[in-house]
Design a protein around this motif. Sequence first.
Motif, short mmCIF file in Angstrom:
data_model
loop_
_atom_site.label_atom_id
_atom_site.label_comp_id
_atom_site.label_asym_id
_atom_site.label_seq_id
_atom_site.Cartn_x
_atom_site.Cartn_y
_atom_site.Cartn_z
N ARG A 128 0.83 -1.11 -0.04
CA ARG A 128 0.00 -0.31 -0.13
C ARG A 128 0.90 1.19 0.06
NH1 ARG A 128 -4.18 1.12 4.93
NH2 ARG A 128 -4.46 3.60 4.54
N LEU A 129 1.82 1.21 0.80
CA LEU A 129 2.90 2.39 1.07
C LEU A 129 3.55 2.46 -0.56
CD1 LEU A 129 4.57 4.63 2.41
CD2 LEU A 129 6.20 2.78 3.02
N ASP A 130 4.23 1.83 -1.16
CA ASP A 130 4.82 1.97 -2.24
C ASP A 130 3.79 2.57 -3.46
OD1 ASP A 130 7.18 1.50 -1.22
OD2 ASP A 130 7.44 -0.34 -2.22
N ALA A 131 2.57 1.81 -3.45
CA ALA A 131 1.85 1.94 -4.53
C ALA A 131 1.34 3.74 -4.34
CB ALA A 131 0.43 1.09 -4.51
N THR A 132 1.21 3.85 -3.25
CA THR A 132 0.77 5.47 -2.86
C THR A 132 1.56 6.26 -3.23
OG1 THR A 132 -0.91 4.43 -1.09
CG2 THR A 132 -0.09 6.98 -1.11
N ARG A 133 2.92 6.04 -2.95
CA ARG A 133 4.19 6.93 -3.38
C ARG A 133 4.16 6.97 -4.74
NH1 ARG A 133 9.29 4.65 0.03
NH2 ARG A 133 10.32 6.85 -0.22
N VAL A 134 4.16 5.79 -5.51
CA VAL A 134 4.19 5.62 -7.06
C VAL A 134 2.87 6.71 -7.39
CG1 VAL A 134 3.94 4.54 -9.22
CG2 VAL A 134 5.13 3.70 -7.37
N GLY A 135 1.71 6.54 -7.01
CA GLY A 135 0.47 7.34 -7.51
C GLY A 135 0.59 8.64 -7.17
N ASN A 136 1.10 9.06 -6.18
CA ASN A 136 1.41 10.52 -5.84
C ASN A 136 2.53 11.20 -6.85
OD1 ASN A 136 -0.62 10.86 -3.95
ND2 ASN A 136 0.61 10.33 -2.14
N ALA A 137 3.47 10.38 -6.97
CA ALA A 137 4.61 10.93 -7.88
C ALA A 137 4.32 11.14 -9.26
CB ALA A 137 5.85 9.90 -7.56
N GLY A 143 -6.03 9.73 -5.30
CA GLY A 143 -6.94 9.92 -6.10
C GLY A 143 -7.10 9.60 -7.79
N LEU A 144 -6.37 8.80 -7.79
CA LEU A 144 -6.15 8.32 -9.24
C LEU A 144 -7.37 7.18 -9.48
CD1 LEU A 144 -2.20 7.93 -9.54
CD2 LEU A 144 -3.76 10.05 -10.66
N PRO A 145 -7.71 7.07 -10.88
CA PRO A 145 -8.89 5.96 -11.01
C PRO A 145 -8.19 4.60 -10.76
CG PRO A 145 -8.00 7.28 -13.04
CD PRO A 145 -7.33 7.95 -11.80
N MET A 146 -8.98 3.64 -10.63
CA MET A 146 -8.39 2.34 -10.45
C MET A 146 -9.18 1.31 -10.99
SD MET A 146 -6.29 0.36 -8.14
CE MET A 146 -6.13 1.85 -6.76
N LYS A 147 -8.23 0.24 -11.80
CA LYS A 147 -9.05 -0.60 -12.23
C LYS A 147 -8.72 -1.95 -11.30
CE LYS A 147 -7.92 -3.98 -16.58
NZ LYS A 147 -6.94 -3.86 -17.50
N ILE A 148 -9.56 -2.89 -11.24
CA ILE A 148 -9.39 -4.01 -10.37
C ILE A 148 -9.31 -5.30 -11.39
CG2 ILE A 148 -10.71 -5.71 -8.99
CD1 ILE A 148 -9.46 -2.88 -7.70
N ASP A 149 -8.25 -6.27 -11.14
CA ASP A 149 -8.19 -7.41 -11.96
C ASP A 149 -8.49 -8.66 -11.12
OD1 ASP A 149 -7.64 -9.52 -13.68
OD2 ASP A 149 -5.65 -8.53 -14.34
N GLU A 150 -7.24 -8.91 -10.29
CA GLU A 150 -7.16 -10.26 -9.73
C GLU A 150 -8.46 -10.41 -8.66
OE1 GLU A 150 -2.92 -9.87 -10.99
OE2 GLU A 150 -4.61 -8.35 -10.41
N ASN A 151 -8.74 -9.38 -8.09
CA ASN A 151 -9.71 -9.43 -6.96
C ASN A 151 -11.22 -9.29 -7.69
OD1 ASN A 151 -7.92 -7.40 -4.73
ND2 ASN A 151 -8.19 -9.84 -4.70
N ALA A 152 -11.46 -9.37 -8.73
CA ALA A 152 -12.86 -9.16 -9.35
C ALA A 152 -12.81 -10.64 -10.16
CB ALA A 152 -12.84 -8.09 -10.53
#
Length: 367
Positions: free
Chosen positions: A200-209, A235-244
């Motif tokens: 969650r931390l790394d994905a958030t850092r990437v998204g904010n960057a 605040g970025l849009p999200m696509k779900i794959d493995e969990n759907a």
Amino acid sequence: MRIKRLLVWQVPLTSHAPYHMAGGKTCDTVTSILLRVDTDESISGWGEVCPIPHYLPAYAEGVRPALEYIAPIVIGADPIGPEALMGQVDSWLQGHVYAKSALDLALWDITGKRAKLPLYALLGGRQMARIPLYHSITCIAPDEMAVIAGEAQAEGMAQFQVKLGADNNWEADVARLRLVREAVGMGPLVYGDWNCGASRLDATRVGNAIAAYDIMLEQPCATLEECAAVRAATGLPMKIDENAHDTASLLRAYDLGCMDAVALKLSKSGGLSATRRLRDLCLHLGPRMCIEDTWGSDVITGAVLHLAASTPSSRIMNTCDLSGYVVPRLDPYAPARSSGHIAPPEGLGIGVNPDLEGVGQPAAIID
């Protein structure tokens, strides 16, 4: 009409280039299971399933035993109207939806051939002449990925899936997304896919960057709750794959507010029958859809294209020409990409006819 026998082939599919994803997942040569269902009226149906190793709860070696286990229900049964027989199969063998998906495709193929119609006519009617494609970019050095994106754009592609996380380096993932966006310019759809491999931390850092680069995120974390937290933080849009993968998981993703887009994969849900139900649910819930499968060649691709073509164009984000990423092609006359789009087969049923000389002798005959 009654089912007489099942024939199973194991076909090694080799990627044109090694395909790297997060968590050490790689597609180089992967086994696809090809299925032919023969009937007593000389009509046969084709199915296929190709699990990616370590990706979802599925593996190629499990398909044949599952088909042998359900044979008492299948042999002698009426194949027309796939949901009826698939309901009996589900009662006989719980779970193992990936193995059942190949059978479901073959039953739809037979039903379409018997009705003398292409499958899109039975799945809602053709609503799209050609379906937009995305180009998936293997997770390698950022500058190399940008080159691949530029080359695909020159061939007409306008949607790009950027694989992330193979080196567990969030700053490299930022560079991947930034360089691909710069290579294709503003406008084309670009989304970064971790295949559940980010914290969650790394994905958030990437998204904010990369917030200023108009990027969508795809399945960064292993749970819907973590994905929802990343979406809220960036605040970025999200696509779900493995969990759907079923009705409950789609409803949960919708409730969490993290399903701006969703990947509906045939083998993940159990075939065309189950995925069509999820498609129709998404028409109500509102996410844009990518209709595809995990991996495979022409039979899977053909089935995917029929479902995509029978979906309103306003709700389709894209599809994937899976057979375009691998060799051999099972049917040299099956659909291929052109200017960033692809059309469904025009024959009866799925409309794909594998070359048996190319696949050799079946690994099993179940009767």
